[in-house]
Design a protein around this motif. Structure first.
Motif, short mmCIF file in Angstrom:
data_model
loop_
_atom_site.label_atom_id
_atom_site.label_comp_id
_atom_site.label_asym_id
_atom_site.label_seq_id
_atom_site.Cartn_x
_atom_site.Cartn_y
_atom_site.Cartn_z
N GLY A 178 0.80 -1.23 0.00
CA GLY A 178 0.00 0.00 0.00
C GLY A 178 0.82 1.27 0.00
N LEU B 169 -1.15 3.72 -1.98
CA LEU B 169 -2.42 3.84 -1.24
C LEU B 169 -2.38 5.00 -0.24
CD1 LEU B 169 -5.19 2.40 -0.29
CD2 LEU B 169 -3.77 1.44 1.53
N LEU C 262 -7.62 -0.96 -0.99
CA LEU C 262 -6.41 -1.52 -1.60
C LEU C 262 -6.67 -2.91 -2.16
CD1 LEU C 262 -3.25 -1.53 -2.05
CD2 LEU C 262 -3.07 -2.48 0.27
#
Lengths: 267, 382
Positions: free
Chosen positions: B338, B341, B356
């Protein structure tokens, strides 16, 4: 040209301690370049990190002050980019034989036309007196408070076995012969190594009670001998100085030119 | 126009694009999965009179391209994870000394030696913050061969424009995959050449005095201007200094020259965003699966869109915020835990709508994997 014409006065005063041997090396490098009549625009000085590395900034050439130990890797890129230029790399104990040891042996192995001047003062000066791979066994340093148990590299032997085609040793005491050795090293086609025994009275001298700069230079006078002298036979502990290797061998940039020819022919 | 069609590996495309951009110098060290770049350049570069050298390690490779760049050459290196780690100190040097160069990192799996032959996008944050100290960096990526070509050329153009190292983050799937490339004609993609100083010999040249537009005209080593280059904080002549005013000015300059030009540096691709209720945000090879999902679901009337990032750094936060403003959810698709993200969460108005879809096991993320996460988001169950 006068010596001062090679110096960037804007950079002065220099950082070296009183009695440091590096100023003698810088002075003699300039004199060698002056005798050779090289143009300032044709010289690139590439250095790493340490007291010795500061030489590059002080001189009025194309100068590249890089990372600790990596000067020869940067210099390799400069040389391949402009094979017609003279590349001089002033280095200290760490740059040449510790963090930069790998780049040193590989530059020697390639026999690329670069001149490495290694100022061996047996200590890390800039960080305040720690032992280096060139510190003598048993000597004191801030990181060897009970004595150094590392064995020192022999730069001449290392350079020679790694493939350098010019290898010499001199000392800060032997100024006149240093100039001549520098001249030969700079004009040599191939990787040239000049080890200069240099004094660090501030740290190595003080920690090991070796006296002041003059006494340390006197040590170089008394404990070194010209290569192949009879004195060495009588006293094997003497350190030899002079030119140990000077051979014509295929130089890297010249070899690469042949590669381009081959590659273009095969297209 | 009858374009030459080639069937190539992504790594080979990168090589062809670098040559198209005018690559003169390459230094590298073999490492999976980027080795093909080294191998192909070993034959392709000398064929055009350029210089190829295999160095003793990645540290030396990075240093050598900086040295070569200072002589006026367009210079590049290529590596993968462990080698990229070794290059970080010298990348910082290129940032500080403002040396144009391109670093290709074909990402592989895991930290340390990890999974050399598997795909990952785990070096996104390392590209941003791998070298120490505050700095800005440009990082590009691509998901298909036509874009690998374009972004490789772009990397050289941006490096020359901003006098900075540019990182091209490819990944194992893009690097090793074979697909079609329509070879651009010469001059079809504009090339940006180095800006040289017009200061004449004998006049004081200031290598580190930016022009009004922020650019720094260069003078090649071996030319008429002799100056100092250092990784230390330096003044306009390149001389080291500890002067706080000069240090502050330099720090602002190396960061602002990039961070203030995010919109100029940003490259993105947008698919079906206008009416998208769900936006997939992806980059590199994972964007291929994301695009597949979007196109497929559109057929069933699902209002999905894809925002594909090609510039990862500087992160185009404003653009991401704006494009995602009306989406019910944003699904970041990437092959790491991530990393982008978090940037997307920071950028959007409502971070709770950002999800995610990822994989970190060395396998590629499939459209089904993404589809399953969308079903979870929509409360449909897998």
């Amino acid at each position: 040209m006068a010596v001062r014409d090679y110096i960037r006065e804007r950079f002065m005063p220099h950082i070296w301690c009183a009695g440091c041997g590096h100023g003698i090396v810088m002075n003699n490098l300039i004199r060698a370049i002056e005798v050779l009549g090289l143009k300032k625009n044709d010289i690139v000085m590439v250095s790493g990190i340490g007291c010795s590395a500061r030489i590059s900034g002080y001189l009025d050439f194309h100068t590249l002050h890089t990372l600790h130990g990596r000067a020869l890797a940067f210099a390799t890129g400069v040389k391949l980019g402009r094979p017609d230029l003279h590349i001089i790399v002033p280095m200290g104990d760490g740059d040449a034989t510790a963090i930069g040891g790998n780049h040193f042996i590989h530059a020697a192995r390639r026999n690329i036309d670069i001149t490495a001047v290694i100022m061996n003062n047996h200590i890390y000066g800039m960080t305040g007196g720690q032992y280096s791979p060139l510190s003598v066994y048993g000597r004191m340093a801030t990181t060897a408070p009970f004595g150094n148990i590392d064995q020192a590299f022999d730069i001449v032997g290392l350079a020679q076995s790694a493939g350098a085609s010019f290898v010499a040793r001199t000392t800060s005491y032997h100024a006149t012969s240093m100039i001549k050795i520098f001249q030969k090293a700079i004009t040599h086609k191939g990787f040239s190594v000049v080890e200069v025994l240099s004094q660090c009275p501030t740290y190595y001298g003080r920690k090991n009670r070796l006296g002041d700069a003059v006494e340390m230079m006197e040590f170089f006078k008394k404990n070194t001998t010209p290569l192949g002298s009879a004195a060495k036979e009588k006293n094997p502990d003497l350190i030899e100085r002079g030119i140990f290797v000077q051979e014509d061998r295929p130089e890297y940039c010249a070899e690469y030119k042949k590669i381009i020819k081959k590659a273009m022919g095969e297209q | 126009m009858n374009k030459k069609t080639l069937f190539l590996q992504g790594n080979e495309v990168c090589v062809e694009a670098a040559l198209y951009a005018g690559l003169d110098f390459f230094a590298g060290y073999p490492i999976t999965p980027s080795t093909e770049i080294v191998e192909h350049l070993a034959s392709r570069l000398p064929q055009k009179g350029g210089c190829f050298i295999q160095m003793e390690d990645e540290i030396a490779s990075m240093c050598a391209i900086i040295g070569a760049s200072l002589t006026g050459m367009k210079a590049m290196t290529a590596t993968s994870g462990p080698g990229f780690s070794l290059m970080q100190e010298a990348i910082g040097y290129a940032v500080m000394a403002e040396i144009p160069c391109v670093i290709v990192n074909v990402q592989r799996g895991g930290p340390s030696t990890g999974m050399p032959t598997s795909v990952s996008q785990g070096d996104v944050m390392q590209a941003r913050w791998g070298t120490h100290g505050d700095h800005a960096i440009i990082t590009l990526t691509a998901s298909n061969h036509q874009d690998v070509f374009a972004m490789t050329v772009e990397a050289f153009n941006l490096a020359e424009t901003y006098r900075t190292p540019v990182i091209l983050l490819l990944d194992e799937v893009v690097g090793h995959m074979r697909e079609k490339l329509l070879m651009p004609e010469p001059a079809e993609i504009p090339l940006i050449e180095r800006l040289h100083t017009s200061v004449k010999e004998g006049t004081d040249y200031h290598p580190y005095l930016p022009r009004e537009d922020g650019r720094l005209p260069m003078s090649d080593f071996g030319g008429v201007h002799r100056y100092n280059v250092t990784g230390l904080v330096h003044d306009m002549w390149g001389f080291p200094t500890n002067n706080p005013k000069i240090a502050h000015g330099l720090m602002r300059h190396i960061v602002d020259k990039i961070e203030n030009r995010v919109s100029e540096i940003t490259r993105v691709k947008e698919y079906f965003l206008d009416d998208a209720e769900g936006i997939l945000l992806s980059y590199g090879s994972s964007a291929r699966s994301a695009l597949h999902v979007v196109k497929n679901r559109r057929k069933s009337g699902e209002r999905l869109g894809l925002l594909e990032l090609q510039t990862l750094w500087p992160f185009p936060a404003e653009l991401v915020r704006e494009r995602c403003a009306h989406a019910k959810y944003v699904l970041v698709v990437e092959l790491n835990m991530g990393q982008i993200l978090q940037e997307v969460k920071k950028a959007v108005d409502d971070p709770s709508k950002v999800f995610l879809a990822n994989k970190v096991d060395g396998t590629f993320i499939t459209p089904t994997d993404i589809r399953n996460v969308i079903r979870l988001i929509l409360g449909k169950g897998v």
